[in-house]
Design a protein around this motif. Structure first.
Motif, PDB file in Angstrom:
ATOM      1  N   GLN A   1      16.788  87.556  54.758  1.00 65.14           N
ATOM      2  CA  GLN A   1      17.933  87.380  53.854  1.00 65.14           C
ATOM      3  C   GLN A   1      17.485  86.789  52.513  1.00 65.14           C
ATOM      4  O   GLN A   1      17.973  87.210  51.453  1.00 65.14           O
ATOM      5  CB  GLN A   1      18.991  86.488  54.510  1.00 65.14           C
ATOM      6  N   ILE A   2      16.562  85.848  52.553  1.00 63.22           N
ATOM      7  CA  ILE A   2      16.057  85.243  51.315  1.00 63.22           C
ATOM      8  C   ILE A   2      15.342  86.297  50.468  1.00 63.22           C
ATOM      9  O   ILE A   2      15.483  86.309  49.243  1.00 63.22           O
ATOM     10  CB  ILE A   2      15.129  84.044  51.630  1.00 63.22           C
ATOM     11  N   SER A   3      14.606  87.185  51.100  1.00 70.07           N
ATOM     12  CA  SER A   3      13.926  88.252  50.350  1.00 70.07           C
ATOM     13  C   SER A   3      14.928  89.101  49.586  1.00 70.07           C
ATOM     14  O   SER A   3      14.699  89.454  48.422  1.00 70.07           O
ATOM     15  CB  SER A   3      13.110  89.130  51.292  1.00 70.07           C
ATOM     16  N   MET A   4      16.040  89.429  50.215  1.00 74.46           N
ATOM     17  CA  MET A   4      17.075  90.227  49.549  1.00 74.46           C
ATOM     18  C   MET A   4      17.665  89.466  48.361  1.00 74.46           C
ATOM     19  O   MET A   4      17.866  90.038  47.284  1.00 74.46           O
ATOM     20  CB  MET A   4      18.171  90.595  50.544  1.00 74.46           C
ATOM     21  N   LEU A   5      17.941  88.181  48.563  1.00 78.44           N
ATOM     22  CA  LEU A   5      18.522  87.367  47.493  1.00 78.44           C
ATOM     23  C   LEU A   5      17.512  87.127  46.369  1.00 78.44           C
ATOM     24  O   LEU A   5      17.879  87.106  45.194  1.00 78.44           O
ATOM     25  CB  LEU A   5      19.034  86.038  48.066  1.00 78.44           C
ATOM     26  N   GLU A   6      16.257  86.967  46.733  1.00 77.33           N
ATOM     27  CA  GLU A   6      15.208  86.788  45.722  1.00 77.33           C
ATOM     28  C   GLU A   6      15.030  88.069  44.904  1.00 77.33           C
ATOM     29  O   GLU A   6      14.903  88.014  43.672  1.00 77.33           O
ATOM     30  CB  GLU A   6      13.895  86.389  46.395  1.00 77.33           C
ATOM     31  N   ASP A   7      15.028  89.225  45.563  1.00 79.82           N
ATOM     32  CA  ASP A   7      14.902  90.502  44.858  1.00 79.82           C
ATOM     33  C   ASP A   7      16.034  90.713  43.853  1.00 79.82           C
ATOM     34  O   ASP A   7      15.836  91.338  42.812  1.00 79.82           O
ATOM     35  CB  ASP A   7      14.869  91.671  45.844  1.00 79.82           C
TER      36      ASP A   7
ATOM     37  N   LEU B   1      26.280  84.623  52.316  1.00 76.16           N
ATOM     38  CA  LEU B   1      27.274  83.708  51.752  1.00 76.16           C
ATOM     39  C   LEU B   1      26.986  82.281  52.207  1.00 76.16           C
ATOM     40  O   LEU B   1      27.050  81.339  51.416  1.00 76.16           O
ATOM     41  CB  LEU B   1      28.684  84.136  52.153  1.00 76.16           C
ATOM     42  N   SER B   2      26.641  82.110  53.462  1.00 78.17           N
ATOM     43  CA  SER B   2      26.313  80.780  53.996  1.00 78.17           C
ATOM     44  C   SER B   2      25.089  80.198  53.305  1.00 78.17           C
ATOM     45  O   SER B   2      25.067  79.012  52.957  1.00 78.17           O
ATOM     46  CB  SER B   2      26.063  80.855  55.505  1.00 78.17           C
ATOM     47  N   ILE B   3      24.078  81.016  53.100  1.00 82.38           N
ATOM     48  CA  ILE B   3      22.857  80.560  52.419  1.00 82.38           C
ATOM     49  C   ILE B   3      23.180  80.164  50.982  1.00 82.38           C
ATOM     50  O   ILE B   3      22.778  79.094  50.507  1.00 82.38           O
ATOM     51  CB  ILE B   3      21.775  81.653  52.451  1.00 82.38           C
ATOM     52  N   MET B   4      23.897  81.019  50.288  1.00 87.53           N
ATOM     53  CA  MET B   4      24.240  80.751  48.885  1.00 87.53           C
ATOM     54  C   MET B   4      25.100  79.494  48.772  1.00 87.53           C
ATOM     55  O   MET B   4      24.897  78.679  47.873  1.00 87.53           O
ATOM     56  CB  MET B   4      24.966  81.955  48.278  1.00 87.53           C
ATOM     57  N   ALA B   5      26.057  79.329  49.675  1.00 89.94           N
ATOM     58  CA  ALA B   5      26.914  78.143  49.646  1.00 89.94           C
ATOM     59  C   ALA B   5      26.092  76.887  49.869  1.00 89.94           C
ATOM     60  O   ALA B   5      26.283  75.879  49.179  1.00 89.94           O
ATOM     61  CB  ALA B   5      28.015  78.260  50.694  1.00 89.94           C
TER      62      ALA B   5
ATOM     63  N   ASP C   1      17.970  75.603  59.645  1.00 87.03           N
ATOM     64  CA  ASP C   1      18.745  74.845  60.619  1.00 87.03           C
ATOM     65  C   ASP C   1      20.219  74.730  60.222  1.00 87.03           C
ATOM     66  O   ASP C   1      21.099  74.822  61.069  1.00 87.03           O
ATOM     67  CB  ASP C   1      18.145  73.448  60.814  1.00 87.03           C
ATOM     68  N   ALA C   2      20.472  74.542  58.937  1.00 88.78           N
ATOM     69  CA  ALA C   2      21.855  74.367  58.469  1.00 88.78           C
ATOM     70  C   ALA C   2      22.696  75.619  58.687  1.00 88.78           C
ATOM     71  O   ALA C   2      23.875  75.518  59.030  1.00 88.78           O
ATOM     72  CB  ALA C   2      21.866  73.974  56.993  1.00 88.78           C
ATOM     73  N   VAL C   3      22.103  76.791  58.472  1.00 82.85           N
ATOM     74  CA  VAL C   3      22.872  78.030  58.625  1.00 82.85           C
ATOM     75  C   VAL C   3      22.639  78.695  59.983  1.00 82.85           C
ATOM     76  O   VAL C   3      23.141  79.793  60.232  1.00 82.85           O
ATOM     77  CB  VAL C   3      22.634  79.023  57.460  1.00 82.85           C
ATOM     78  N   GLU C   4      21.889  78.001  60.834  1.00 87.73           N
ATOM     79  CA  GLU C   4      21.690  78.412  62.226  1.00 87.73           C
ATOM     80  C   GLU C   4      21.109  79.821  62.351  1.00 87.73           C
ATOM     81  O   GLU C   4      21.689  80.706  62.983  1.00 87.73           O
ATOM     82  CB  GLU C   4      22.989  78.287  63.022  1.00 87.73           C
ATOM     83  N   LEU C   5      19.931  79.999  61.737  1.00 85.33           N
ATOM     84  CA  LEU C   5      19.214  81.265  61.801  1.00 85.33           C
ATOM     85  C   LEU C   5      17.806  81.050  62.323  1.00 85.33           C
ATOM     86  O   LEU C   5      17.294  79.937  62.276  1.00 85.33           O
ATOM     87  CB  LEU C   5      19.106  81.887  60.399  1.00 85.33           C
ATOM     88  N   THR C   6      17.183  82.125  62.758  1.00 84.03           N
ATOM     89  CA  THR C   6      15.761  82.057  63.052  1.00 84.03           C
ATOM     90  C   THR C   6      15.015  82.114  61.720  1.00 84.03           C
ATOM     91  O   THR C   6      15.570  82.560  60.697  1.00 84.03           O
ATOM     92  CB  THR C   6      15.307  83.240  63.925  1.00 84.03           C
ATOM     93  N   ALA C   7      13.766  81.719  61.736  1.00 88.20           N
ATOM     94  CA  ALA C   7      12.957  81.776  60.520  1.00 88.20           C
ATOM     95  C   ALA C   7      12.845  83.213  60.021  1.00 88.20           C
ATOM     96  O   ALA C   7      12.935  83.474  58.813  1.00 88.20           O
ATOM     97  CB  ALA C   7      11.574  81.170  60.771  1.00 88.20           C
TER      98      ALA C   7
END
Length: 102
Positions: free
Chosen positions: A51-57, A20-24, A39-45
């Motif tokens: 998470q991006i792989s899941m959203l891309e799929d 949700l944070s990434i999408m927002a 950096d904005a959503v405070e995650l490791t690479a």
């Protein structure tokens, strides 16, 4: 069973707090560099990449790789399906919140 309650319209993929944070974040920009989103959503690479792989799929996010000078870069953007899914998800959240305030 699917009922009339707005919770049935929540997107389980988007509903997870990190996604949700990434999408927002991506909904506010045309595209963003991977490191900026990280950096904005405070995650490791690694966590963002997963998470991006899941959203891309799911067809919600597009990933574009390229270079700035000789440095590799990755840009992220919401796909049209991602924007639509985010709009529906936020509408369901608003409907739930509005129902609780009555």
């Amino acid at each position: 069973m699917t009922g009339a309650h707005p919770r049935h319209r929540l997107d389980p993929l988007i509903h997870a707090p990190i996604r949700l944070s990434i999408m927002a974040y991506l909904s506010e920009v045309d595209r963003a560099e991977f490191a900026l989103v990280r950096d904005a959503v405070e995650l490791t690479a690694a966590a963002l990449s997963k998470q991006i792989s899941m959203l891309e799929d799911a067809g919600y996010v597009t990933v574009e790789k390229g270079y700035v000078g000789k440095r590799p870069r990755t840009w992220l953007a919401l796909a049209p399906a991602g924007r639509e899914a985010m709009t529906r998800h936020l509408a369901a959240l608003r409907a739930i919140a509005d129902g609780l305030s009555r």
